[in-house]
Design a protein around this motif. Structure first.
Motif, PDB file in Angstrom:
ATOM      1  N   ARG A  52       7.779   3.548  -7.948  1.00 38.61           N
ATOM      2  CA  ARG A  52       7.131   3.438  -6.638  1.00 38.61           C
ATOM      3  C   ARG A  52       7.883   4.314  -5.640  1.00 38.61           C
ATOM      4  O   ARG A  52       8.274   3.870  -4.571  1.00 38.61           O
ATOM      5  N   SER A  55       4.669   5.596  -3.270  1.00 39.88           N
ATOM      6  CA  SER A  55       3.755   4.540  -2.820  1.00 39.88           C
ATOM      7  C   SER A  55       4.484   3.250  -2.461  1.00 39.88           C
ATOM      8  O   SER A  55       3.832   2.211  -2.300  1.00 39.88           O
ATOM      9  N   GLN A  58       3.138   0.245  -0.260  1.00 41.31           N
ATOM     10  CA  GLN A  58       1.709   0.409  -0.026  1.00 41.31           C
ATOM     11  C   GLN A  58       0.899  -0.482  -0.963  1.00 41.31           C
ATOM     12  O   GLN A  58       1.361  -0.894  -2.023  1.00 41.31           O
ATOM     13  N   GLN A  60      -2.770  -0.523  -3.017  1.00 39.82           N
ATOM     14  CA  GLN A  60      -3.810   0.392  -3.493  1.00 39.82           C
ATOM     15  C   GLN A  60      -5.187  -0.186  -3.151  1.00 39.82           C
ATOM     16  O   GLN A  60      -5.824  -0.849  -3.960  1.00 39.82           O
ATOM     17  N   ASP A  67      -0.570   8.966  -3.032  1.00 36.20           N
ATOM     18  CA  ASP A  67       0.806   8.533  -3.267  1.00 36.20           C
ATOM     19  C   ASP A  67       0.940   7.797  -4.604  1.00 36.20           C
ATOM     20  O   ASP A  67       1.950   7.948  -5.314  1.00 36.20           O
TER      21      ASP A  67
END
Length: 268
Positions: A52, A55, A58, A60, A67
């Motif tokens: 990660r 991302s 974050q 999805q 990312d």
């Protein structure tokens, strides 16, 4: 097959398990071996990266989040590194030919620059190919390296041979949606005249065109950061006007019935 068609479902076999299976296979291989591994981490439209790095933090929330895609690529890079490390441990690396490639970019696009790397044994044939290539070039290249004859019926060219013409055309196809699978793209059910084909694209130099075989719609765009850009004089350059005819002729040469497409194009 289900993992490719039903793209939102979690993979039945993780890339880690694929890697483990490959290493187990190499361990018991007493003779020269061949392995083809289709890693799925970067396939999309949703990604499940182990790393990660990009991302981190974050969620999805939608498809094709860049990312998460970059993290999936990072995972793939790590896998390639681990394969190389294992081959070196077993003293097989210098005598192994490795090919890394992909069939499409993010969003199943055929107008993206794609990875294509060949590592020959003992660091032979090192260099960079500046002209447009395709995956169909892999078999002729391998046969050329092995000093074996290349069959006349085989598509593609050897990347170890002479440079092709600057106006070389690269064709690609995209499936037609299957009504019985809620619009998912599938080759499970097919029929004439184009069977599983829905769209056909062609690339020349740094320009991409795509023809919809059902509607006759033509799209085009420039390919970013593409080399070569066709800076010199070329014979019969592709244009918006002649691309449909070129694709039609290509399909005809491959044995497809193009009479319906000819009628559609004439009526536009």
């Amino acid at each position: 097959y289900r993992e490719v068609v039903d793209t939102d479902r979690p993979p039945a076999i993780s890339d880690e398990k694929r890697l483990s299976s490959l290493i187990s296979f190499i361990k018991v291989s007493e003779d020269p071996f061949f392995a083809h591994i289709h890693f799925m981490g970067t396939h999309g439209p949703r990604f499940r990266p182990i790393s990660r790095k990009y991302s981190k933090g974050q969620v999805q929330e939608k498809r094709w989040m860049t990312d998460f895609y970059d993290d999936a690529i990072f995972d793939f890079d790590n896998i390639v590194g681990r394969i190389s490390h294992y081959l070196k441990q077993k003293k097989l690396y210098d005598n192994t030919l490795i090919i890394i490639t992909s069939d499409h970019g993010i969003g199943w696009r055929t107008y993206e620059r794609l990875p294509f790397v060949i590592k020959f044994p003992n660091s032979l044939n090192m260099g960079k190919v500046d002209y447009n290539t395709q995956r169909a070039d892999i078999p002729p290249t391998l046969l050329d390296y092995l000093n074996s004859p290349i069959p006349e019926w085989m598509d593609g060219i050897s990347l170890l041979g002479d440079l092709p013409d600057e106006n070389r055309m690269i064709f690609a196809a995209f499936n037609a949606p299957n009504e019985q699978t809620d619009g998912q793209y599938s080759v499970k059910d097919y029929g004439p005249p184009y069977y599983a084909l829905g769209k056909v694209s062609v690339v020349q130099c740094n320009h991409w065109w795509q023809l919809n075989l059902i509607t006759g719609e033509l799209k085009d765009r420039q390919i970013e950061n593409q080399i070569p850009a066709c800076t010199g004089d070329i014979q019969d350059p592709l244009t918006d006007e002649n691309v449909p005819g070129v694709i039609l002729q290509h399909l005809k040469s491959m044995g497809y019935d193009t009479s319906q497409l000819r009628i559609i194009l004439n009526n536009l």
